[in-house]
Scaffold this motif. Structure first.
Motif, PDB file in Angstrom:
ATOM      1  N   THR A   1      72.948 -17.380  11.843  1.00  0.00           N
ATOM      2  CA  THR A   1      73.127 -17.124  13.279  1.00  0.00           C
ATOM      3  C   THR A   1      71.940 -17.807  14.002  1.00  0.00           C
ATOM      4  O   THR A   1      70.488 -17.913  13.502  1.00  0.00           O
ATOM      5  CB  THR A   1      72.502 -15.332  13.610  1.00  0.00           C
ATOM      6  N   ILE A   2      72.458 -18.722  15.063  1.00  0.00           N
ATOM      7  CA  ILE A   2      71.640 -19.784  15.538  1.00  0.00           C
ATOM      8  C   ILE A   2      71.457 -19.794  17.003  1.00  0.00           C
ATOM      9  O   ILE A   2      72.536 -19.103  17.534  1.00  0.00           O
ATOM     10  CB  ILE A   2      71.944 -21.235  14.929  1.00  0.00           C
TER      11      ILE A   2
ATOM     12  N   GLY B   1      74.188 -25.699  27.418  1.00  0.00           N
ATOM     13  CA  GLY B   1      72.756 -26.093  27.151  1.00  0.00           C
ATOM     14  C   GLY B   1      72.403 -25.523  25.678  1.00  0.00           C
ATOM     15  O   GLY B   1      71.993 -26.154  24.706  1.00  0.00           O
ATOM     16  N   LEU B   2      72.586 -24.209  25.690  1.00  0.00           N
ATOM     17  CA  LEU B   2      72.160 -23.280  24.572  1.00  0.00           C
ATOM     18  C   LEU B   2      73.470 -22.208  24.391  1.00  0.00           C
ATOM     19  O   LEU B   2      73.923 -21.894  25.403  1.00  0.00           O
ATOM     20  CB  LEU B   2      70.917 -22.294  24.713  1.00  0.00           C
ATOM     21  N   THR B   3      73.673 -21.772  23.160  1.00  0.00           N
ATOM     22  CA  THR B   3      74.379 -20.791  22.800  1.00  0.00           C
ATOM     23  C   THR B   3      73.891 -19.916  21.768  1.00  0.00           C
ATOM     24  O   THR B   3      73.077 -20.372  20.941  1.00  0.00           O
ATOM     25  CB  THR B   3      75.820 -21.006  22.790  1.00  0.00           C
ATOM     26  N   VAL B   4      74.287 -18.692  21.478  1.00  0.00           N
ATOM     27  CA  VAL B   4      74.016 -17.939  20.508  1.00  0.00           C
ATOM     28  C   VAL B   4      75.280 -17.572  19.304  1.00  0.00           C
ATOM     29  O   VAL B   4      76.482 -17.180  20.134  1.00  0.00           O
ATOM     30  CB  VAL B   4      73.534 -16.524  20.639  1.00  0.00           C
ATOM     31  N   ILE B   5      75.276 -17.980  18.198  1.00  0.00           N
ATOM     32  CA  ILE B   5      76.520 -18.073  17.418  1.00  0.00           C
ATOM     33  C   ILE B   5      76.250 -17.808  16.036  1.00  0.00           C
ATOM     34  O   ILE B   5      75.217 -18.444  15.555  1.00  0.00           O
ATOM     35  CB  ILE B   5      77.551 -19.126  17.719  1.00  0.00           C
ATOM     36  N   SER B   6      76.861 -17.301  15.467  1.00  0.00           N
ATOM     37  CA  SER B   6      76.738 -17.381  13.967  1.00  0.00           C
ATOM     38  C   SER B   6      77.676 -17.949  13.078  1.00  0.00           C
ATOM     39  O   SER B   6      79.055 -17.711  13.281  1.00  0.00           O
ATOM     40  CB  SER B   6      76.816 -15.655  13.434  1.00  0.00           C
ATOM     41  N   HIS B   7      77.278 -18.865  12.339  1.00  0.00           N
ATOM     42  CA  HIS B   7      78.272 -19.772  11.467  1.00  0.00           C
ATOM     43  C   HIS B   7      78.452 -19.100  10.269  1.00  0.00           C
ATOM     44  O   HIS B   7      77.833 -19.295   9.358  1.00  0.00           O
ATOM     45  CB  HIS B   7      77.729 -21.176  11.519  1.00  0.00           C
ATOM     46  N   THR B   8      79.771 -18.593  10.085  1.00  0.00           N
ATOM     47  CA  THR B   8      80.212 -17.527   9.018  1.00  0.00           C
ATOM     48  C   THR B   8      80.669 -18.513   7.838  1.00  0.00           C
ATOM     49  O   THR B   8      81.106 -17.683   6.779  1.00  0.00           O
ATOM     50  CB  THR B   8      80.846 -16.427   9.327  1.00  0.00           C
ATOM     51  N   GLU B   9      80.968 -19.668   8.112  1.00  0.00           N
ATOM     52  CA  GLU B   9      81.609 -20.620   6.596  1.00  0.00           C
ATOM     53  C   GLU B   9      80.515 -20.541   5.845  1.00  0.00           C
ATOM     54  O   GLU B   9      79.309 -20.706   5.991  1.00  0.00           O
ATOM     55  CB  GLU B   9      81.996 -21.744   7.314  1.00  0.00           C
ATOM     56  N   PRO B  10      81.017 -20.629   4.480  1.00  0.00           N
ATOM     57  CA  PRO B  10      80.269 -20.747   3.259  1.00  0.00           C
ATOM     58  C   PRO B  10      79.730 -22.141   3.079  1.00  0.00           C
ATOM     59  O   PRO B  10      80.284 -23.102   3.189  1.00  0.00           O
ATOM     60  CB  PRO B  10      81.025 -20.217   2.065  1.00  0.00           C
ATOM     61  N   LEU B  11      78.244 -22.318   2.792  1.00  0.00           N
ATOM     62  CA  LEU B  11      77.670 -23.483   2.414  1.00  0.00           C
ATOM     63  C   LEU B  11      78.275 -24.546   3.408  1.00  0.00           C
ATOM     64  O   LEU B  11      78.552 -25.420   2.619  1.00  0.00           O
ATOM     65  CB  LEU B  11      78.263 -23.643   1.017  1.00  0.00           C
ATOM     66  N   ASP B  12      77.938 -24.321   4.645  1.00  0.00           N
ATOM     67  CA  ASP B  12      78.344 -25.141   5.750  1.00  0.00           C
ATOM     68  C   ASP B  12      77.307 -26.183   6.240  1.00  0.00           C
ATOM     69  O   ASP B  12      77.651 -26.735   7.190  1.00  0.00           O
ATOM     70  CB  ASP B  12      78.947 -24.447   6.517  1.00  0.00           C
ATOM     71  N   ILE B  13      76.232 -26.412   5.406  1.00  0.00           N
ATOM     72  CA  ILE B  13      74.974 -27.089   6.109  1.00  0.00           C
ATOM     73  C   ILE B  13      75.849 -28.794   6.279  1.00  0.00           C
ATOM     74  O   ILE B  13      75.174 -29.385   6.974  1.00  0.00           O
ATOM     75  CB  ILE B  13      73.918 -27.339   5.021  1.00  0.00           C
ATOM     76  N   GLY B  14      76.789 -29.221   5.737  1.00  0.00           N
ATOM     77  CA  GLY B  14      77.587 -30.246   5.881  1.00  0.00           C
ATOM     78  C   GLY B  14      77.905 -30.513   7.337  1.00  0.00           C
ATOM     79  O   GLY B  14      77.966 -31.705   7.889  1.00  0.00           O
ATOM     80  N   ILE B  15      78.024 -29.592   8.175  1.00  0.00           N
ATOM     81  CA  ILE B  15      78.454 -29.820   9.695  1.00  0.00           C
ATOM     82  C   ILE B  15      77.412 -30.425  10.212  1.00  0.00           C
ATOM     83  O   ILE B  15      77.789 -31.338  11.268  1.00  0.00           O
ATOM     84  CB  ILE B  15      78.607 -28.693  10.379  1.00  0.00           C
ATOM     85  N   TYR B  16      76.102 -30.830   9.858  1.00  0.00           N
ATOM     86  CA  TYR B  16      75.074 -31.363  10.407  1.00  0.00           C
ATOM     87  C   TYR B  16      75.160 -32.875  10.259  1.00  0.00           C
ATOM     88  O   TYR B  16      74.584 -33.496  10.877  1.00  0.00           O
ATOM     89  CB  TYR B  16      73.779 -30.701  10.047  1.00  0.00           C
ATOM     90  N   ALA B  17      76.133 -33.214   9.496  1.00  0.00           N
ATOM     91  CA  ALA B  17      76.513 -34.634   9.228  1.00  0.00           C
ATOM     92  C   ALA B  17      77.368 -35.073   9.911  1.00  0.00           C
ATOM     93  O   ALA B  17      77.746 -36.379  10.083  1.00  0.00           O
ATOM     94  CB  ALA B  17      76.788 -34.920   7.642  1.00  0.00           C
ATOM     95  N   ASN B  18      77.985 -34.204  10.686  1.00  0.00           N
ATOM     96  CA  ASN B  18      79.191 -34.630  11.896  1.00  0.00           C
ATOM     97  C   ASN B  18      78.529 -34.795  13.398  1.00  0.00           C
ATOM     98  O   ASN B  18      78.536 -33.757  14.059  1.00  0.00           O
ATOM     99  CB  ASN B  18      80.277 -33.654  12.099  1.00  0.00           C
ATOM    100  N   PRO B  19      78.337 -35.959  13.948  1.00  0.00           N
ATOM    101  CA  PRO B  19      77.736 -36.298  15.232  1.00  0.00           C
ATOM    102  C   PRO B  19      78.501 -35.561  16.156  1.00  0.00           C
ATOM    103  O   PRO B  19      78.058 -35.552  17.544  1.00  0.00           O
ATOM    104  CB  PRO B  19      77.290 -37.509  15.176  1.00  0.00           C
ATOM    105  N   ASP B  20      79.924 -35.713  15.999  1.00  0.00           N
ATOM    106  CA  ASP B  20      80.903 -35.132  17.010  1.00  0.00           C
ATOM    107  C   ASP B  20      80.906 -33.699  16.855  1.00  0.00           C
ATOM    108  O   ASP B  20      81.626 -33.213  17.820  1.00  0.00           O
ATOM    109  CB  ASP B  20      82.199 -35.727  16.699  1.00  0.00           C
ATOM    110  N   TYR B  21      80.250 -32.816  16.253  1.00  0.00           N
ATOM    111  CA  TYR B  21      80.413 -31.610  16.147  1.00  0.00           C
ATOM    112  C   TYR B  21      79.536 -30.990  17.435  1.00  0.00           C
ATOM    113  O   TYR B  21      78.742 -31.659  17.815  1.00  0.00           O
ATOM    114  CB  TYR B  21      79.641 -30.992  14.970  1.00  0.00           C
TER     115      TYR B  21
END
Length: 494
Positions: free
Chosen positions: A265-266, A395-415
């Motif tokens: 949750t971020i 600007g900001l939002t609160v959401i829980s990323h529930t996908e397993p082992l998904d740190i790879g999303i930080y490698a996508n600049p279009d995310y």
């Protein structure tokens, strides 16, 4: 290719026993969930509510997650991997049919994977399939997948709900009439109220014990509590009112399930929008946040603080919470250094889950203490997906990323949070081809430190799996290794 208060007294006790006895013979289940899915195609949207309904129940993949997070065989009964790790040959179960009666074959697998990785793919996790170079039909029950480079996560990736197997003949209506191979068939959808599924009498594997199940949408936490106490529903997955759990725990009619999820949750931050394109501003914001106050206020103590985008129960987790410890004085100082000594204003767009709505109000108050004013907008799920996830208008939002082992999303600049770090991207590329467990562990630890050091998002807490069920319900997952309400092994106690 084919296609629902215990009173004192003997009378009340007898009534309770009678009620439990009736439950023993039940063959249906009504389960509550907070969010209604926007549609029922898990291969073309990021909404976790889709997988909650469809994962394993309606759709299946070549592999699947078990309740312990393990990767197990699914539609593929076995597979062979070439010595160089580039070629996976999957052997499908024989006699598998889609709910419309058509046979599953290798052509359906090729169609599904080619569709997921195609140029016009709308798959929310398209990156899972980027390493596939070719999908070939060897024979009706054998499919060969060639990768551009070795990928130690490939079988794991195929277990995601985004990788389920669909058929060309039913793809046109998949969003409203999903046709899969699972232990349940889609029956009805009364929008705004419920989705009904029925047992697939021709299921190729172990048949479901329930004859039917209903997913009941109850978004309001107070209504969810009332529905469970009145026994109008039999269970509630992701129970949205944690403050009520002690009442259920003290009531012999119910049991409380507390487990873990993969949900980081971020306070998700638009890294491309000023002033959040300034790392010092993001760092200031991180120190303005009191995680424990958020956990106590929004989750009534349930939840584990995190300092990076990684599940604390994972063996490679690094505790980096001290790096962004609550320190409002430091936050004000950092804002001043960044040129925002007088603070600034931004948007805080919140989706429906109670952790987001309740947590967002607390975060807004904390940010206000250091000079950051937020304009809160409560969005329904389709609006959040359109404005925030796809439109990047926030600007900001609160959401829980529930996908397993998904740190790879930080490698996508279009995310949607638009983090662009070439070093991190290169690290993820290297991780993908690394097979040595120790080396992979070190890479994952380094990845956690990079995004924590860049203060990409406000890392809040690991979302707990909180469920309530009648005592007679058995087989529900306690933990949530993926977003799923898997009913294939659920039954009433005999």
């Amino acid at each position: 290719m084919k296609q629902k208060m215990i009173k004192t007294g003997l009378a009340s006790a007898l009534a309770l026993v009678a009620g439990m006895g009736a439950a023993q013979t039940q063959s249906d289940l009504v389960i509550g969930m907070q969010l209604e899915p926007p549609h029922l195609d898990p291969t073309s949207a990021a909404a976790g509510a889709i997988d909650q309904v469809t994962y394993s129940n309606i759709f299946e993949g070549l592999t699947r997650f078990g309740p312990d997070g393990s990767v197990n065989a699914g539609l593929a009964e076995s597979w062979d991997i070439s010595d160089d790790g580039l070629v996976y040959t999957f052997h499908l179960h024989d006699g598998v049919s889609f709910h419309d009666g058509s046979a599953l074959d290798a052509g359906d697998v090729k169609f599904s994977l080619d569709r997921a990785r195609g140029e016009d793919s709308t798959n929310a996790q398209k990156g899972l399939f980027a390493g596939i170079e070719a999908v070939e039909v060897v024979d009706p029950l054998t499919v060969k997948i060639t990768l551009a480079q070795p990928d130690g996560n490939f079988l794991f990736n195929l277990a995601w709900g985004d990788a389920v197997i669909v058929a060309t003949e039913s793809i046109e209506d998949i969003k409203t009439n999903p046709v899969g191979t699972g232990a349940f068939e889609f029956s009805d959808w009364v929008q705004g109220d419920r989705i009904e599924i029925t047992r697939n009498e021709d299921y190729w594997g172990t048949p479901a014990k329930l004859e039917s199940a209903t997913f009941k949408f109850i978004s309001d936490p107070t209504a969810a509590f009332a529905a469970m106490m009145a026994e109008d529903i039999d269970a509630f997955s992701g129970f949205p009112a944690p403050e009520n759990l002690p009442q259920f725990d003290a009531d012999p009619r119910f049991k409380v399930l507390v487990g873990s999820t993969e949900g980081e949750t971020i306070l998700s931050t638009n890294n491309a929008q000023p002033p959040f394109d300034n790392a010092k501003v993001r760092e200031a914001m991180a120190h303005a946040i009191d995680r424990q106050a958020i956990i106590d206020g929004a989750m009534f103590g349930y939840g584990t603080p995190i300092g990076t985008h990684f599940a604390p129960h994972h063996p490679d987790y690094v505790d980096l919470t001290d790096q962004s410890a609550y320190d409002p004085d430091l936050a004000r100082s950092l804002l001043s250094e960044a040129g925002y000594g007088d603070g600034f204003s931004t948007t805080l767009k919140l989706p429906p889950p109670s952790y987001a709505r309740r947590g967002g109000e607390i975060i807004a108050a904390q940010l206000r203490e250091v000079g950051i004013e937020t304009e809160i907008t409560n969005l329904e799920w389709p609006q959040w997906l359109e404005q925030v996830f796809r439109g990047k208008d926030f600007g900001l939002t609160v959401i829980s990323h529930t996908e397993p082992l998904d740190i790879g999303i930080y490698a996508n600049p279009d995310y949607y949070f638009q983090y662009d770090n070439p070093e991190f991207q290169e690290l993820m590329d290297d991780l993908q081809v690394e097979s040595d467990p120790q080396a992979r562990s070190e890479m994952l630890k380094k990845a956690q430190r990079i995004i924590a050091g860049d203060y990409v998002n406000g890392f809040l807490f690991q979302l707990p799996a909180l469920g309530v069920a009648k005592t007679g319900v058995q087989g529900l997952w306690k933990n949530s290794p993926t977003q799923a309400i898997d009913l294939t092994g659920v039954s009433w106690a005999e």
